[in-house]
Design an enzyme around this catalytic site. Structure first.
Site, PDB file in Angstrom:
ATOM      1  NE  ARG A 181      -2.452  -1.263   3.322  1.00  0.00           N
ATOM      2  CZ  ARG A 181      -2.584  -0.782   4.751  1.00  0.00           C
ATOM      3  NH1 ARG A 181      -3.903  -0.201   4.871  1.00  0.00           N
ATOM      4  NH2 ARG A 181      -1.871  -1.168   5.981  1.00  0.00           N
TER       5      ARG A 181
ATOM      6  CG  ASN B 226      -3.895  -4.586   2.924  1.00  0.00           C
ATOM      7  OD1 ASN B 226      -3.588  -4.581   1.956  1.00  0.00           O
ATOM      8  ND2 ASN B 226      -3.207  -4.522   4.401  1.00  0.00           N
TER       9      ASN B 226
END
Length: 90
Positions: free
Chosen positions: A18, A36
């Site tokens: 990320r 996620n």
């Protein structure tokens, strides 16, 4: 401007995916988010020009050096959100 949703599969959680994705999005001028998912994948929504989103897609197919991308699914984003920046969502 186009909006696309990507689902990234592989070893993509717990490896900084990320963070690196947000960094690349900011570098390319992409707006949207990365998040996620419970199944171990990562969802990425990207908004930008055709050229920006295509370059971002190419990057997502490889991911950062810490990740191992095994599959990338792409679809039109129909969530209706308007983005002004790129964020990491929890």
């Amino acid at each position: 401007m186009i909006q696309r949703q990507f689902t990234v599969y592989g070893c993509v959680q717990g490896v900084g995916f990320r963070f690196f994705t947000a960094r690349e999005a900011n570098k390319l001028g992409i707006q949207g988010y990365v998040k996620n998912q419970a199944d171990g994948s990562v969802r990425v929504v990207a908004a930008g020009s055709d050229r920006q989103v295509a370059a971002f897609r190419d990057w997502l197919e490889q991911g950062p050096p810490t990740a191992e991308v095994t599959n990338l699914l792409e679809q039109e984003y129909t969530g209706g959100r308007v983005f002004s920046d790129f964020t990491i969502e929890r």
